[in-house]
Every structure is written in structure tokens, then in C-alpha cells.
Design a protein around this motif. Structure first.
Motif, PDB file in Angstrom:
ATOM      1  N   GLY A   8       0.780  -1.289   0.163  1.00  0.00           N
ATOM      2  CA  GLY A   8      -0.109   0.007   0.039  1.00  0.00           C
ATOM      3  C   GLY A   8       0.994   1.445  -0.011  1.00  0.00           C
ATOM      4  N   ILE A  67       0.789  -3.697   6.585  1.00  0.00           N
ATOM      5  CA  ILE A  67      -0.679  -3.805   6.495  1.00  0.00           C
ATOM      6  C   ILE A  67      -1.402  -3.068   7.326  1.00  0.00           C
ATOM      7  N   LYS A  68      -2.821  -2.821   7.087  1.00  0.00           N
ATOM      8  CA  LYS A  68      -3.694  -2.163   8.072  1.00  0.00           C
ATOM      9  C   LYS A  68      -3.797  -3.001   9.360  1.00  0.00           C
ATOM     10  N   GLN A  70      -6.308  -3.933  10.899  1.00  0.00           N
ATOM     11  CA  GLN A  70      -7.369  -4.629  11.080  1.00  0.00           C
ATOM     12  C   GLN A  70      -7.210  -6.038  10.378  1.00  0.00           C
ATOM     13  N   TYR A  71      -6.048  -6.184   9.460  1.00  0.00           N
ATOM     14  CA  TYR A  71      -5.603  -7.311   8.737  1.00  0.00           C
ATOM     15  C   TYR A  71      -4.456  -8.171   9.678  1.00  0.00           C
ATOM     16  N   TYR A  72      -4.065  -7.574  10.675  1.00  0.00           N
ATOM     17  CA  TYR A  72      -3.138  -8.294  11.520  1.00  0.00           C
ATOM     18  C   TYR A  72      -3.372  -9.374  11.785  1.00  0.00           C
ATOM     19  N   ALA A  93       1.882  -0.612  12.123  1.00  0.00           N
ATOM     20  CA  ALA A  93       0.659  -0.390  12.238  1.00  0.00           C
ATOM     21  C   ALA A  93       0.578   0.367  13.509  1.00  0.00           C
ATOM     22  N   SER A 171       0.539  10.627  11.236  1.00  0.00           N
ATOM     23  CA  SER A 171      -0.646  11.178  10.715  1.00  0.00           C
ATOM     24  C   SER A 171      -0.602  12.418  10.259  1.00  0.00           C
ATOM     25  N   LEU A 263      -7.705   0.584  17.740  1.00  0.00           N
ATOM     26  CA  LEU A 263      -7.060  -0.178  16.783  1.00  0.00           C
ATOM     27  C   LEU A 263      -6.620  -1.796  17.427  1.00  0.00           C
TER      28      LEU A 263
END
Length: 263
Positions: A8, A67-68, A70-72, A93, A171, A263
Motif C-alpha cells: 500500500g 498492512i492495516k 484490521q488485517y493483522y 501499524a 498522521s 485499533l
């Protein structure tokens, strides 16, 4: 071998940053769920890709989880059987602690938690990094330092401060881009051509940031140097204060910090 799971924005920025600052394509490997993206990145960078997360984990000595959050859980479960003892796992992340990684992947791996930002693409990233010194040899720590400084600046921090790092640098490029856009819009309103307005606003942000970094002066002191008595700048600063400029930035930081906790 340094492996990347995920291509990404952040994974791409870091890998291109590495290639621009001394790492060779044959030192890297990557994978991504998007076959088209894998093919395009191979063609663009010369770095070989593999078809699965497990294969990437098997080939890597240092594995970057780009990776984001939520995919960990899904990805960590998938790669666990393929990881070598002592493999170095680099997590970028927000919200994923070293304890979480240990719980998912085991005590026999070594872990680095980092929060980079997208200016890594141009070798101007800022990355907060934490890891346990005693888990790494001097040579491995040198590799880790070379990795992170190849695409910008690196600052070692305590893990408890990593969410604050996400606020300060992870961010915040988005806020800076919004500021440049808004400043350019204001200049366009005053008659400046848009292309010129973007260039002037962006270069001013770049130069101002270098003034802070290279002079060591307090930002408030540098601001005062621009604000002549009764001049245009102090009038503009008054308007910024009146419309809540500082408060808006601090509230954005609060929102970012709280989101990290979910998160």
C-alpha cells in the motif's frame, strides 16, 4: 533479506525509499494480495515478488508488516508456520503492541515497532522506533538503523509513546497537506495562479521546517522573527488565533491519539 507484506502507500514509500538510498533490489522481496500491483511494482523497482505471505515470511530475515491494523490477526496467523526462530518482525501499524505480536507469533522472534510516515518516499520520512536492545546484536541494530534512516530520520522512543508518535508524525502529513491546500486557496482568492500558489505554499512549508530542524531555534522564536510590529504577519497570526488554528491542531491530535487506542 528484507521482506514486505503489503504494498500500500506506506509499504511502497518505504521500499522505494530503501532503493533510493543504497539498498539493492536483490536484498528485498515483497508480496501483495493484488496481482496487478505486484506485477507493476516488480516492473518499476526490479524487486522480486512472491505469491503468498507465507513465502515472503519464509524468505525474509527482517519482515515488514506493511498492512492495516484490521488485517493483522489474519496475516499473523497465516505466516506463523513459515517464520524462522529469531526472525525480526517490523510492525508499522498503529495500536499493535510488541506484547500483542509476541502473543500472536511467539517469544522466539524479535520485534521492532515503528511509526513511519509517507514522506519516506522521498527520503524525508520521520519514524519513531522502539525495540528491546538486549534482543539484538550490534550488527542487527546497525541494520535496523540503516533501514529506518535510509528513508529519513529515525528517533528511538519508549513504546508507551508510540501513539503520540502517530500524532506528531505518522498522521500529521495529512494536516500539512491540508494547510498547503488552504494557504494556496487563499492566495488564489487574492489573484495568484493556482500552480504558483501551490509551489509557493509548499516551498514555504519545506523551508520553514528546515529552519526549525537546522537552526535549533524554538518555533515560537522563529515565528516572532517574521512578525514585524504592526505588520501584515502579526495581523494574519491574530486571525489564526481568533479562528482557533492552534486549538484545531490540538483537537486533531486528541482525535488521532484516541483512535490509536481502538485499533
Amino acid at each position: 533479506m528484507i521482506g514486505f507484506i503489503g504494498m500500500g502507500n506506506m509499504g511502497t514509500a518505504i521500499m522505494k525509499g530503501l532503493l533510493s538510498h543504497g539498498f539493492l533490489p536483490e536484498e528485498l522481496v515483497f508480496t501483495d494480495v493484488d496481482e496487478g500491483r505486484r506485477a507493476a511494482m516488480e516492473k518499476e523497482t526490479g524487486v522480486a515478488s512472491v505469491a503468498s505471505n507465507g513465502e515472503c515470511a519464509k524468505r525474509a530475515d527482517y519482515l515488514v508488516l506493511a498492512i492495516k491494523p484490521q488485517y493483522y490477526e489474519t496475516v499473523l496467523t497465516e505466516i506463523l508456520p513459515h517464520l524462522k526462530a529469531e526472525e525480526v518482525i517490523i510492525s508499522i501499524a498503529p495500536g499493535k503492541t510488541i506484547d500483542y505480536l509476541r502473543e500472536m507469533l511467539g517469544e522466539d522472534k524479535r520485534y521492532v515497532r515503528a511509526m513511519p510516515n509517507t514522506p519516506a518516499l522521498l527520503g524525508e520520512g520521520m519514524t519513531g522506533v522502539c525495540f528491546e536492545d538486549s534482543a539484538f546484536t550490534p550488527e542487527e541494530k546497525e541494520v535496523i538503523t540503516r533501514f529506518f534512516t535510509s528513508f529519513g530520520r529515525m528517533k528511538r522512543v519508549e513504546e508507551r509513546l508510540m501513539d503520540a508518535v502517530a500524532c506528531a508524525s505518522g498522521s500529521s502529513p495529512a494536516y500539512v497537506y491540508m494547510f498547503i491546500e488552504a494557504l494556496a486557496d487563499g492566495a488564489v482568492k487574492c489573484g495568484l495562479p493556482r500552480k504558483d500558489a501551490y509551489e509557493m505554499a509548499a516551498q514555504t512549508v519545506l523551508g520553514s521546517a528546515k529552519m526549525v530542524l537546522e537552526t535549533g531555534m524554538h518555533p515560537g522564536e522563529l515565528k516572532d522573527m517574521v512578525c514585524s510590529p504592526g505588520g501584515t504577519t502579526i495581523a494574519a497570526v491574530e486571525a489564526l488565533e481568533q479562528w482557533g488554528f492552534r486549538n484545531a491542531i490540538m483537537k486533531a491530535t486528541d482525535a488521532c491519539y484516541e483512535q490509536c487506542k481502538t485499533l
